[in-house]
Scaffold this active site. Structure first.
Site, short mmCIF file in Angstrom:
data_model
loop_
_atom_site.label_atom_id
_atom_site.label_comp_id
_atom_site.label_asym_id
_atom_site.label_seq_id
_atom_site.Cartn_x
_atom_site.Cartn_y
_atom_site.Cartn_z
N LYS A 1 0.79 -1.25 0.12
CA LYS A 1 -0.10 -0.04 -0.09
C LYS A 1 0.86 1.37 -0.09
O LYS A 1 0.55 2.24 -0.68
CB LYS A 1 -1.10 -0.04 1.26
N GLN B 1 -4.98 -1.87 9.25
CA GLN B 1 -4.95 -3.15 8.36
C GLN B 1 -5.53 -4.54 9.39
O GLN B 1 -4.96 -4.59 10.40
CB GLN B 1 -3.09 -3.36 8.35
N ASP C 1 -11.51 1.98 3.04
CA ASP C 1 -11.68 0.68 2.64
C ASP C 1 -12.92 0.33 2.55
O ASP C 1 -13.50 -0.83 2.00
CB ASP C 1 -11.24 -0.16 3.96
#
Ligand code: NDP
Length: 280
Positions: free
Chosen positions: A52, A96, A119
């Protein structure tokens, strides 16, 4: 023989488009910044976080890495999220997953400001998706829509079957296909006669987490087959396979995503797309 849907090439296109948009935003004096929080040092999570960061670098966005120790408390993590929520220079916040067991994943994800939830996991964004409002969409299903559209697959009016009903893949996938005017059926572990349902599909999207389970006997001749699964062929090998038995299905499908190189690369590309949209 099926046409291969090239996720590597399509994800590269999307990242290049993001790069252009970031350059335009910079010219207007606007920075793009993603905060990534990792708790503990799970090796797989470290690889994802590293990828990322690299993607942010590629598109010209700033990334802030918060590497918190395994023993971090729920309160400490929530405090950091509050701080980032209130920081106007941060556009996107990503935690995460999975988090260590002692942390409350649900509470943590709900604490992220929905307008920074790149997300797309926050219930507000899930709600926005369901009622057709603008908001962040979970990256993997959003990436699959891009794979279909950029491979010239006609979605409107088609029979689409999604196998899997998880909150991050199956359910948002089904809603997105409905938004594109497909006729959508969702299958899961209690579906009776799965083959009878999947054989109706013009577009079959497979997200079950079972290596190579879907072989040609589940697929209609000429169907477009999207394989979301990622598995190691065996624990000691680096070779990957999907939820679809590629060798069996490829000869009868009209288009198919390979594993690797299909859905996988799209997830980070769509994360970058969400990040840029959060500023635009
Ligand atoms: P989950 O395990 O959360 O969900 C699996 C779903 O499949 C469930 O809804 C389950 O039904 C259903 N299912 C399981 N077994 C069967 C069966 N025998 N027949 C019919 N349905 C079944 O998985 P995810 O949605 O998180 O992920 C699915 C796959 O995609 C995994 O392989 C994962 O690694 C991969 N993945 C890949 C990503 C990428 O970037 N390419 C991103 C995210 C996931 P029920 O609800 O009844 O239990």
């Amino acid at each position: 023989m099926a046409e291969i849907i090239d996720g590597k090439a399509i994800s590269a296109q999307i990242k290049d488009e993001c790069k252009e948009k970031v350059a335009k935003l910079k010219a207007e004096g606007k920075e793009v910044c993603l905060a990534v929080i990792q708790v503990g040092n799970d090796p797989a999570s470290s690889v994802y976080v590293g990828n990322k960061k690299k993607a942010c670098e590629y598109i010209g966005a700033k990334s802030l890495a918060y590497e918190l120790k395994e023993e971090t408390t729920n309160e400490e993590l929530l405090e950091l999220i509050d701080k980032l929520n209130n920081d106007d220079s941060v556009n996107g916040i990503l935690v995460q997953l999975p988090l260590p067991k002692h942390l409350n994943e649900d509470e943590v994800l709900k604490r992220i400001n929905p307008d920074k939830d790149v997300d797309g996991f926050h219930p507000v964004n899930v709600g926005r998706l369901s009622i057709g409002e603008k908001g962040f969409v979970s990256c993997t299903p959003a990436g699959i829509i891009q794979l279909l559209k950029r491979s010239n697959v006609d979605i409107e009016g088609k029979e689409c079957v999604v196998i899997g009903r998880s909150n991050i893949v199956g359910k948002p996938m089904a809603i997105l296909m409905l938004r594109e005017n497909a006729t959508v059926t969702i299958c899961h572990s209690r579906t009776k006669d799965l083959k009878e349902v999947t054989k109706r599909a013009d577009i079959l999207i497979v997200a079950i987490g079972k290596p190579k389970m879907i072989d040609a006997s589940y697929v209609k001749e000429g169907a477009v087959v999207i394989d979301v699964g990622i598995h190691r062929v065996d624990p000691n090998s680096k070779k990957l396979c999907g939820d679809v038995d590629y060798d069996s299905v490829e000869p009868i499908a009209s288009k198919i995503t390979p594993v690797p190189g299909g859905v996988g690369p799209m997830t980070i590309a769509m994360l970058m797309n969400n990040l840029v949209n959060s500023v635009e």
